[in-house]
Enzyme design. Sequence first.
Site, PDB file in Angstrom:
ATOM      1  N   GLU A  65     -64.103  86.527  14.186  1.00 41.58           N
ATOM      2  CA  GLU A  65     -63.906  87.966  14.303  1.00 41.58           C
ATOM      3  C   GLU A  65     -62.437  88.310  14.105  1.00 41.58           C
ATOM      4  O   GLU A  65     -61.551  87.562  14.513  1.00 41.58           O
ATOM      5  CB  GLU A  65     -64.377  88.431  15.682  1.00 41.58           C
ATOM      6  N   CYS A 119     -55.476  91.761  13.870  1.00 40.79           N
ATOM      7  CA  CYS A 119     -55.529  90.710  14.884  1.00 40.79           C
ATOM      8  C   CYS A 119     -56.445  89.610  14.334  1.00 40.79           C
ATOM      9  O   CYS A 119     -57.625  89.867  14.078  1.00 40.79           O
ATOM     10  CB  CYS A 119     -56.080  91.341  16.160  1.00 40.79           C
ATOM     11  N   CYS A 172     -62.495  78.452  21.825  1.00 41.37           N
ATOM     12  CA  CYS A 172     -61.183  78.114  22.392  1.00 41.37           C
ATOM     13  C   CYS A 172     -61.412  77.202  23.586  1.00 41.37           C
ATOM     14  O   CYS A 172     -62.373  77.377  24.331  1.00 41.37           O
ATOM     15  CB  CYS A 172     -60.468  79.387  22.844  1.00 41.37           C
ATOM     16  N   GLY A 200     -59.265  82.071  19.854  1.00 43.03           N
ATOM     17  CA  GLY A 200     -58.547  80.806  19.792  1.00 43.03           C
ATOM     18  C   GLY A 200     -57.129  80.870  20.308  1.00 43.03           C
ATOM     19  O   GLY A 200     -56.544  81.938  20.476  1.00 43.03           O
ATOM     20  N   GLU A 201     -56.598  79.683  20.601  1.00 40.55           N
ATOM     21  CA  GLU A 201     -55.202  79.527  21.029  1.00 40.55           C
ATOM     22  C   GLU A 201     -54.429  79.010  19.812  1.00 40.55           C
ATOM     23  O   GLU A 201     -54.584  77.849  19.408  1.00 40.55           O
ATOM     24  CB  GLU A 201     -55.139  78.534  22.202  1.00 40.55           C
ATOM     25  N   SER A 229     -49.469  84.865  19.585  1.00 43.64           N
ATOM     26  CA  SER A 229     -49.717  85.065  21.016  1.00 43.64           C
ATOM     27  C   SER A 229     -50.300  83.787  21.604  1.00 43.64           C
ATOM     28  O   SER A 229     -51.241  83.216  21.059  1.00 43.64           O
ATOM     29  CB  SER A 229     -50.707  86.216  21.203  1.00 43.64           C
ATOM     30  N   LEU A 264     -49.680  86.299  30.069  1.00 41.77           N
ATOM     31  CA  LEU A 264     -49.186  85.771  31.354  1.00 41.77           C
ATOM     32  C   LEU A 264     -50.191  86.032  32.482  1.00 41.77           C
ATOM     33  O   LEU A 264     -50.666  85.115  33.131  1.00 41.77           O
ATOM     34  CB  LEU A 264     -47.830  86.402  31.674  1.00 41.77           C
ATOM     35  N   ASN A 265     -50.437  87.285  32.765  1.00 40.66           N
ATOM     36  CA  ASN A 265     -51.554  87.695  33.629  1.00 40.66           C
ATOM     37  C   ASN A 265     -51.458  87.300  35.100  1.00 40.66           C
ATOM     38  O   ASN A 265     -52.447  87.426  35.829  1.00 40.66           O
ATOM     39  CB  ASN A 265     -52.893  87.167  33.077  1.00 40.66           C
ATOM     40  N   ASN A 298     -61.104  94.420  30.860  1.00 45.92           N
ATOM     41  CA  ASN A 298     -62.397  94.904  30.370  1.00 45.92           C
ATOM     42  C   ASN A 298     -63.472  93.972  30.882  1.00 45.92           C
ATOM     43  O   ASN A 298     -63.524  92.818  30.453  1.00 45.92           O
ATOM     44  CB  ASN A 298     -62.426  94.840  28.838  1.00 45.92           C
ATOM     45  N   CYS A 320     -58.804  92.990  24.351  1.00 40.88           N
ATOM     46  CA  CYS A 320     -58.212  91.702  24.704  1.00 40.88           C
ATOM     47  C   CYS A 320     -59.190  90.809  25.468  1.00 40.88           C
ATOM     48  O   CYS A 320     -59.778  91.219  26.452  1.00 40.88           O
ATOM     49  CB  CYS A 320     -56.980  91.966  25.560  1.00 40.88           C
TER      50      CYS A 320
HETATM   51  S1  SF4 Z   1     -57.471  84.334  26.363  1.00 41.26           S
HETATM   52 FE1  SF4 Z   1     -56.841  83.280  24.482  1.00 41.26          FE
HETATM   53  S2  SF4 Z   1     -56.232  81.223  25.198  1.00 41.26           S
HETATM   54 FE2  SF4 Z   1     -57.452  82.127  26.860  1.00 41.26          FE
HETATM   55  S3  SF4 Z   1     -59.558  81.381  26.465  1.00 41.26           S
HETATM   56 FE3  SF4 Z   1     -59.311  83.397  25.461  1.00 41.26          FE
HETATM   57  S4  SF4 Z   1     -58.770  82.939  23.344  1.00 41.26           S
HETATM   58 FE4  SF4 Z   1     -58.381  81.094  24.564  1.00 41.26          FE
END
Ligand code: SF4
Length: 359
Positions: A101, A114, A121, A168-169, A200, A225-226, A300, A343
């Site tokens: 996506e 994006c 992930c 993904g990361e 990111s 960060l969160n 969300n 997000c």
């Molecule tokens: S927020 Fe980003 S790093 Fe964390 S699980 Fe989701 S896609 Fe992976």
Amino acid sequence: MNTDKRQRPLSDIFSLTHDQFVDAAFHRYGKKAYYSSPVYRQIMKNGQTDLSALDSADRIPQWLDQTEADLGPMRGKVVKRIDDGGVAKFVTRLDDGLDIESVIIPMHRRHTLCVSSQVGCRMGCRFCRTGKMGLIRNLDAGEIVEQIFTARHGLGVDVRNVVFMGMGEPLDNLDNVVQAIRVLEDQRGMDIARRYITVSTAGVVDGIDRLARLDDGPVNLAISLNAPNDEVRSRIMPVNRNNPMAALKASLLRYPLRKKSACFIEYVLIQGINDRPEHARALARYLKPLPVKLNLIAYNPTPDSGLQAPSPDAVEQFRSWLVAEKVFVRQRGEKGGAIMAACGQLGGKQRLSVPEHCR
Ligand code: SF4
């Protein structure tokens, strides 16, 4: 990843910079840049895949026929597009049947895209739908670049900014992400300057350090960060157990930002988890020495996460606590929430299209 790009078929054009393509064409056909360079520009810059329009077609029709056959059809197919108040999500089906996506976000005049860097992930963030899939596979550089190509030339979107903030990361697939960045910034092709590209990450420290050492300067960096401290962060982001906040902060202090630029910090506010006044104060202390801009995002809710969205008043309250601590805060509206493009919400229905052998 195949590192010898001269051996790659030309159908990998999305994985190749101009010079790599020219090199590959020379090794495959013995044709010099005079012939192959216009092919690259025509496809990657103009989005034109009908090579017969090239001036040089008269001189080397046979080679162009071969090249067209080699290039083949574009690999990914857009199978779905959903719009929600300006934000649009499109789903691309890859060669192996997996779906990824991408999200188009309208900005003032042009658009931000994006992009996804992996199918699934493995970071397992509790608030994220993609994390629930686990890692299915990395995208190659071409599959990343093709998302931008598709948005521009398939969907007619004027993409200026690219953010690696989809599924993904990116730092867990760094070789392919770096190659994609090199292809994107090639002025003879996609021509998206590095200052318009943002990676990111959930905070993979050695990946940040590798990104800092990129030739020709670093890209923009955003950190998801969160949390204000390790205890909260490790609870919602398992990546923190091996990349604690002190190590993350040290890597951000080392990161060579461009003049007058800042690192973007994403803070998803979750009710009862990271939304207390002491959290705001601890967050402000953590960020104090760093050149950052903080994006505050209301969580969300996603099914089965067990987490709750904060009320609008709670978001405003948290923002005001941060402002009182002199933190630069942008409160990001959750455009796209209704289509699961916000997000941490990509990949929600992905399992439906994952082939049996990948489950
Ligand atoms: S927020 Fe980003 S790093 Fe964390 S699980 Fe989701 S896609 Fe992976």
